[in-house]
Design a protein around this motif. Structure first.
Motif, PDB file in Angstrom:
ATOM      1  N   ASP A  31       1.246  -0.985   0.027  1.00 34.81           N
ATOM      2  CA  ASP A  31       0.138   0.065  -0.157  1.00 34.81           C
ATOM      3  C   ASP A  31       1.119   1.049  -0.088  1.00 34.81           C
ATOM      4  N   HIS A  32       1.885   1.024  -0.085  1.00 38.41           N
ATOM      5  CA  HIS A  32       2.883   2.700   0.862  1.00 38.41           C
ATOM      6  C   HIS A  32       4.337   2.343  -0.532  1.00 38.41           C
ATOM      7  N   MET A  33       5.153   3.599  -0.257  1.00 33.84           N
ATOM      8  CA  MET A  33       6.410   3.350  -0.955  1.00 33.84           C
ATOM      9  C   MET A  33       6.834   4.677  -0.537  1.00 33.84           C
ATOM     10  N   PHE A  34       8.445   4.302  -0.607  1.00 35.34           N
ATOM     11  CA  PHE A  34       9.398   5.729   0.274  1.00 35.34           C
ATOM     12  C   PHE A  34       9.417   6.483  -0.716  1.00 35.34           C
ATOM     13  N   ILE A  35       9.851   7.379  -0.626  1.00 38.56           N
ATOM     14  CA  ILE A  35      10.354   8.362  -1.722  1.00 38.56           C
ATOM     15  C   ILE A  35      11.240   9.624  -0.932  1.00 38.56           C
ATOM     16  N   GLN A  36      12.516  10.182  -1.775  1.00 39.59           N
ATOM     17  CA  GLN A  36      12.938  11.030  -1.528  1.00 39.59           C
ATOM     18  C   GLN A  36      13.701  11.319  -2.512  1.00 39.59           C
ATOM     19  N   ASP A  37      14.011  12.592  -2.732  1.00 35.92           N
ATOM     20  CA  ASP A  37      13.937  13.439  -3.843  1.00 35.92           C
ATOM     21  C   ASP A  37      16.348  14.341  -3.855  1.00 35.92           C
ATOM     22  N   TYR A  38      16.493  14.541  -4.933  1.00 40.98           N
ATOM     23  CA  TYR A  38      18.045  15.324  -4.501  1.00 40.98           C
ATOM     24  C   TYR A  38      17.479  16.063  -5.659  1.00 40.98           C
ATOM     25  N   SER A  39      18.498  17.713  -5.057  1.00 45.12           N
ATOM     26  CA  SER A  39      18.995  17.909  -6.051  1.00 45.12           C
ATOM     27  C   SER A  39      20.630  19.062  -5.835  1.00 45.12           C
ATOM     28  N   GLU A  40      20.976  19.791  -6.551  1.00 40.85           N
ATOM     29  CA  GLU A  40      22.777  20.003  -6.437  1.00 40.85           C
ATOM     30  C   GLU A  40      22.320  21.242  -5.160  1.00 40.85           C
ATOM     31  N   GLU A  41      20.816  21.984  -5.307  1.00 40.32           N
ATOM     32  CA  GLU A  41      21.408  22.820  -4.265  1.00 40.32           C
ATOM     33  C   GLU A  41      20.740  22.582  -2.714  1.00 40.32           C
ATOM     34  N   LYS A  42      20.360  21.377  -2.744  1.00 37.77           N
ATOM     35  CA  LYS A  42      19.292  20.784  -1.280  1.00 37.77           C
ATOM     36  C   LYS A  42      19.809  19.692  -0.685  1.00 37.77           C
ATOM     37  N   GLY A  43      20.281  18.541  -1.625  1.00 40.66           N
ATOM     38  CA  GLY A  43      21.259  17.441  -1.708  1.00 40.66           C
ATOM     39  C   GLY A  43      19.799  16.438  -1.780  1.00 40.66           C
ATOM     40  N   TRP A  44      20.382  15.468  -1.189  1.00 35.95           N
ATOM     41  CA  TRP A  44      19.160  14.288  -0.636  1.00 35.95           C
ATOM     42  C   TRP A  44      18.067  15.243   0.491  1.00 35.95           C
ATOM     43  N   HIS A  45      16.700  14.469   0.364  1.00 31.82           N
ATOM     44  CA  HIS A  45      15.802  15.843   1.263  1.00 31.82           C
ATOM     45  C   HIS A  45      14.240  15.081   0.983  1.00 31.82           C
ATOM     46  N   ASN A  46      14.362  15.896   1.939  1.00 33.09           N
ATOM     47  CA  ASN A  46      11.877  15.469   1.303  1.00 33.09           C
ATOM     48  C   ASN A  46      12.250  13.735   1.652  1.00 33.09           C
ATOM     49  N   PRO A  47      12.466  13.589   2.925  1.00 32.27           N
ATOM     50  CA  PRO A  47      12.262  11.749   2.229  1.00 32.27           C
ATOM     51  C   PRO A  47      10.698  11.896   2.788  1.00 32.27           C
ATOM     52  N   ARG A  48       9.885  10.599   2.892  1.00 31.38           N
ATOM     53  CA  ARG A  48       8.533  10.593   2.355  1.00 31.38           C
ATOM     54  C   ARG A  48       7.836   9.137   2.348  1.00 31.38           C
ATOM     55  N   ILE A  49       6.607   8.680   3.188  1.00 31.45           N
ATOM     56  CA  ILE A  49       6.070   7.651   2.929  1.00 31.45           C
ATOM     57  C   ILE A  49       4.592   7.915   2.594  1.00 31.45           C
ATOM     58  N   VAL A  50       4.754   7.112   1.163  1.00 30.59           N
ATOM     59  CA  VAL A  50       3.130   7.725   0.765  1.00 30.59           C
ATOM     60  C   VAL A  50       2.131   6.524  -0.044  1.00 30.59           C
ATOM     61  N   PRO A  51       1.209   7.204  -0.301  1.00 29.06           N
ATOM     62  CA  PRO A  51       0.131   5.578  -1.025  1.00 29.06           C
ATOM     63  C   PRO A  51       0.793   5.039  -1.967  1.00 29.06           C
ATOM     64  N   TYR A  52       1.050   4.076  -2.374  1.00 31.87           N
ATOM     65  CA  TYR A  52       1.843   3.421  -3.877  1.00 31.87           C
ATOM     66  C   TYR A  52       1.085   4.343  -4.939  1.00 31.87           C
ATOM     67  N   GLN A  53       1.274   4.843  -5.686  1.00 32.95           N
ATOM     68  CA  GLN A  53       1.029   5.691  -6.865  1.00 32.95           C
ATOM     69  C   GLN A  53       2.181   5.152  -8.565  1.00 32.95           C
ATOM     70  N   PRO A  54       1.217   6.103  -9.124  1.00 32.51           N
ATOM     71  CA  PRO A  54       1.975   5.981 -10.391  1.00 32.51           C
ATOM     72  C   PRO A  54       3.015   7.303 -10.250  1.00 32.51           C
ATOM     73  N   LEU A  55       4.888   7.261 -10.818  1.00 31.96           N
ATOM     74  CA  LEU A  55       5.401   7.930 -10.672  1.00 31.96           C
ATOM     75  C   LEU A  55       4.914   9.249 -12.237  1.00 31.96           C
ATOM     76  N   VAL A  56       5.567  10.416 -11.371  1.00 36.33           N
ATOM     77  CA  VAL A  56       4.660  11.603 -13.063  1.00 36.33           C
ATOM     78  C   VAL A  56       6.442  12.216 -12.585  1.00 36.33           C
ATOM     79  N   LEU A  57       7.023  11.946 -14.464  1.00 31.51           N
ATOM     80  CA  LEU A  57       7.944  12.067 -15.260  1.00 31.51           C
ATOM     81  C   LEU A  57       7.744  13.013 -16.030  1.00 31.51           C
ATOM     82  N   ASP A  58       8.707  14.029 -16.874  1.00 30.74           N
ATOM     83  CA  ASP A  58       8.884  14.629 -17.983  1.00 30.74           C
ATOM     84  C   ASP A  58       9.268  13.391 -18.837  1.00 30.74           C
ATOM     85  N   PRO A  59       8.915  13.508 -19.928  1.00 30.38           N
ATOM     86  CA  PRO A  59       9.122  12.921 -21.167  1.00 30.38           C
ATOM     87  C   PRO A  59      10.562  12.784 -21.300  1.00 30.38           C
TER      88      PRO A  59
END
Length: 357
Positions: A31-59
């Motif tokens: 039912d759930h998945m873990f996601i954490q983002d990375y950017s050059e400005e912030k490094g690894w940040h915003n760790p979260r556990i959210v409902p399992y769902q499709p990813l939205v990515l730019d083509p």
């Protein structure tokens, strides 16, 4: 970085759980998945556990065009007393960072990676199946997300963990498989990405597997990509041979994956005072050993199957039946001991098992 707080958004519409006898590898997800983002400005940040769902990515996300991605595979096991255990997750996080380095992906905090996995498994603990031989497969992976078509490392990434309940790998017990030696296609070469766990390695292996499957073989035995005579891996597993009482496995050479189960097998054999060596070994040596009666056992090792005995090897029109096509004594002992440690029914003298709190 380990001080990150993981935000949790619970799934308000949990899915029905599949029956234990219906479980297939990688078909069902929790039912759930873990996601954490990375950017050059912030490094690894915003760790979260959210409902399992499709990813939205730019083509134009770079994962789609240049394959900048790495992944891992490990399992959570439910023991007889109902507790949940992980098996050597530190080794998986350590290897993930080695893969990251090879693919120019920023390193993750390994301690935090284990914390995130434990938290996710704890939230979805009801998905860890109870039936014998079943487990919860854990797939951590990192993808390049920057929308850019230049051939450079991405500037943004996502670290994601998903979970999948899986059935017993061997439905009717541990059984030997038939393997064909691959002489045309190459899995990896030294200096390439063979020692990293990255998607392209597996995509390039599919054609050889497709061909031998049509001939009735379960997998291919890969030879080195330069001289095509030194043994490397079997399918996506590390490989071992018992010759005249000694266990031999190909040495790590830059193109062979540093398997967690491989390392566990080597440590167990040493603990039992069974002779084990890591060295280069040719397919010719295997055939000569077979002809003179010295080839006693062969088996693969990996997370999914743990130990997969090889009952037959086909090479250049010649067939080698190993141990009469039966599971060997060492293969069976390793399988029983490793799975026993994982499920808590066998004493763990190495401290490999970790509790999910």
């Amino acid at each position: 970085m380990s001080e990150y707080t993981i935000t949790v958004i619970k799934n308000e519409n949990p899915k029905p759980k599949p029956a234990a006898d219906k479980l297939k590898f990688g078909k069902y997800f929790t039912d759930h998945m873990f996601i954490q983002d990375y950017s050059e400005e912030k490094g690894w940040h915003n760790p979260r556990i959210v409902p399992y769902q499709p990813l939205v990515l730019d083509p134009a996300a770079m994962i789609f065009h240049y394959g900048q991605t790495v992944f891992e595979g490990l399992k959570a096991y439910r023991t007889e007393d109902g507790s949940i255990k992980l098996f050597r997750p530190d080794k998986n996080m350590e290897r993930l960072n080695r893969s990251n380095d090879r693919l120019c992906i920023p390193a993750i905090d390994e301690e935090f990676g284990i914390k995130a996995i434990k938290h996710l498994v704890h939230i979805d603990n009801e998905w860890v199946p109870h039936a014998e031989g079943t487990s919860l497969y854990i797939r951590p992976f990192i993808i390049a997300t920057e929308p850019y078509l230049g051939v450079n490392p991405s500037s943004t990434y996502q670290f994601i963990v998903i979970l999948s309940p899986v059935g017993a790998y061997y439905e009717s017990g541990i059984n030997p498989v038939k393997i064909a030696v691959e002489n045309e296609f190459v899995r990896a070469v030294k200096g390439g990405t063979g020692e990293a766990k990255t998607a392209g390695n597996y995509a390039s292996s599919l054609k050889a597997q497709e061909i031998v499957a049509q001939e009735g073989y379960a997998q291919v035995l890969w030879l080195d990509g330069v001289e095509k005579k030194y043994i490397e891996e079997v399918g996506s597993m590390n490989v071992f041979f018992k010759i005249n009482g000694e266990i031999i496995t190909p040495m790590l050479n830059g193109s062979i994956l540093k398997g967690v189960t491989r390392n566990s097998v080597i440590e167990l054999l040493k603990y039992w005072d069974v002779p084990v060596v890591e060295r280069r070994i040719t397919i010719e040596e295997i055939y000569e050993s077979y002809q003179n009666g010295g080839l006693e056992e062969a088996f693969g090792s990996g997370t999914a199957a743990v130990i997969s005995p090889i009952g037959e090897l086909a090479w250049e029109g010649k067939k080698m039946e190993i141990n009469g096509g039966r599971t060997g004594e060492i293969s069976k002992r390793l399988y029983d001991t490793l799975t026993g440690i994982q499920y808590g029914s066998v004493r763990d003298p190495f401290g490999w098992v970790v509790d999910v709190k």
